[in-house]
Scaffold this active site. Structure first.
Site, mmCIF file in Angstrom:
data_model
loop_
_atom_site.group_PDB
_atom_site.id
_atom_site.type_symbol
_atom_site.label_atom_id
_atom_site.label_comp_id
_atom_site.label_asym_id
_atom_site.label_seq_id
_atom_site.Cartn_x
_atom_site.Cartn_y
_atom_site.Cartn_z
ATOM 1 N N SER A 177 2.344 -1.686 1.402
ATOM 2 C CA SER A 177 2.413 -2.956 2.118
ATOM 3 C C SER A 177 1.046 -3.609 2.149
ATOM 4 C CB SER A 177 2.898 -2.724 3.551
ATOM 5 O OG SER A 177 2.708 -3.884 4.340
ATOM 6 N N HIS A 226 -3.337 -4.224 7.420
ATOM 7 C CA HIS A 226 -3.541 -3.032 6.599
ATOM 8 C C HIS A 226 -4.910 -3.060 5.895
ATOM 9 C CE1 HIS A 226 1.060 -2.133 6.459
ATOM 10 N NE2 HIS A 226 0.507 -1.874 7.622
ATOM 11 N N ASN A 268 16.128 -11.876 -2.961
ATOM 12 C CA ASN A 268 14.858 -12.529 -3.240
ATOM 13 C C ASN A 268 13.775 -11.802 -2.461
ATOM 14 O OD1 ASN A 268 12.660 -14.115 -3.690
ATOM 15 N ND2 ASN A 268 13.499 -15.979 -2.787
#
Length: 359
Positions: A143, A148, A209
């Site tokens: 991710s 992060h 998507n």
């Protein structure tokens, strides 16, 4: 495509990298590519909701197992207990930058013929024996959320060494289109019902998507160049926190790095020991009141979360370590924006708190 090749070569991941809208959509994509409704997926109980939610959302059953008392990662011994005829995937999470015992997990999986999907969403750049986490499993996810170790704002990536998985993952990510390889030379195909048709508008499965935008991908390439520097600061900050908080080892369990691993410290975890004369609520309120933000150990013990109590899940054992983390663990920041002065301030406040509760 250029961005994924850059990540595969520079980041030392697997040969095929598929950019996604986020880490959770990457997990969802992997599960859709591998499994059928009713299959079981072994996951750690102490982790974030985005690990187990896609399992349920795809009609699969999460099997929650306990974590190791030192690394807080999925315990291979508990994984062994959880395997059944319906087990199709083990999903180890490298929690908060700390590599799981991925070699032991891969041995179990190889012996039983089970897929491994590594969740590396919080562990950019972490290593086992000099090899990047995310390069061991059949598929891996990461991710690039804003908090992060590197970020694209939102976004994520899947990696795999399988060309077959790569084709399915790309199709699922983008509306279920057939393979778009060699479009420059062969953009049109013949189909028994569609006739002579543009491949970009031919769909071989129901898809989604899950794409990342081009500006986010461009941002991520530049972030990738800074990852080693950012991780170096995180590791230094974590080392300094441990060095200065070790005097309180009677009351706190501080982070442990397993031999031959590189921990990249998404956060700095502190677990209050059972004999401490104070609890988590007291210390986190004290820290928050002194402008030091805290977080619990993600979802604590996921089977205890309201969203999972009513779902069709399986739990192996009593999950003592996960429930101990649920009640006693928290983490604080050690990100690159923190320097020596901030570290000293945190240590000073923790020292003051401990003194007030032990004297």
């Amino acid at each position: 495509m250029a961005a994924t090749k850059r990540v595969s070569s520079d980041y030392d991941w697997q040969s095929e990298c598929i950019i996604t809208a986020g880490g959770m959509s990457g997990i969802l994509n992997c599960l859709l590519a591998l499994l059928e409704p009713g299959d079981e997926v072994i996951v750690p109980a102490a982790t974030f909701a985005s690990v187990a939610s896609p399992v349920i959302q795809t009609g699969l059953k999460p099997v929650f197992v306990d974590v190791d008392k030192n690394s807080y990662n999925i315990d291979p011994k508990e994984v062994q207990k959880a395997i059944s005829d319906k087990t199709k995937v083990i999903m180890p999470v490298h929690s908060l930058g700390n590599p799981a015992d991925i070699k032991a997990i891969m041995e179990i999986a190889d012996e039983k013929g089970i897929y491994v999907v590594e969740d590396c969403c919080e562990s950019h750049g972490a290593e086992v024996d000099g090899k990047k986490i995310g390069s061991f499993g059949h598929m891996s996810t990461i991710s690039y959320f804003v908090a992060h170790n590197i970020t694209t704002g939102e976004g994520g990536m899947i990696s795999t060494n399988s060309e077959e998985f790569n084709d399915v993952l790309r199709s699922l990510r983008e509306f279920g289109r057939i393979s778009q390889k060699d479009n420059e030379k062969n953009r049109f195909i013949r189909d028994e019902k569609l006739g002579y048709y543009d491949k970009r508008y031919v769909h071989e499965r129901l898809g989604y998507n899950f794409r990342m935008t081009d500006p986010e991908a461009s941002f991520g390439i530049i972030q990738l160049e800074k990852l080693d520097k950012f991780n170096g600061i995180r590791i230094k900050n974590a080392y300094n926190l441990t060095r200065k908080l070790n005097k309180f080892e009677k009351y706190f369990q501080l982070p442990v790095c397993s031999p031959n691993t590189k921990h990249t410290f998404y956060g700095y975890v502190i677990v209050i020991k059972p004999d401490a004369p104070f609890g988590r609520e007291e210390i986190i309120n004290y820290l928050e009141n002194n402008l030091i933000e805290t977080r619990p150990f993600l979802g604590g013990c996921l089977p205890d979360q309201p969203a999972f109590r009513k779902e069709n899940i399986k739990v192996i054992g009593n999950l003592p370590v996960s429930r101990h983390l649920r009640d006693n663990a928290f983490f604080i920041g050690c990100h690159p924006g923190i320097g020596e002065n901030q570290i000293d301030y945190v240590v000073e406040k923790i020292s003051s708190f401990v003194k007030n509760h032990t004297s």
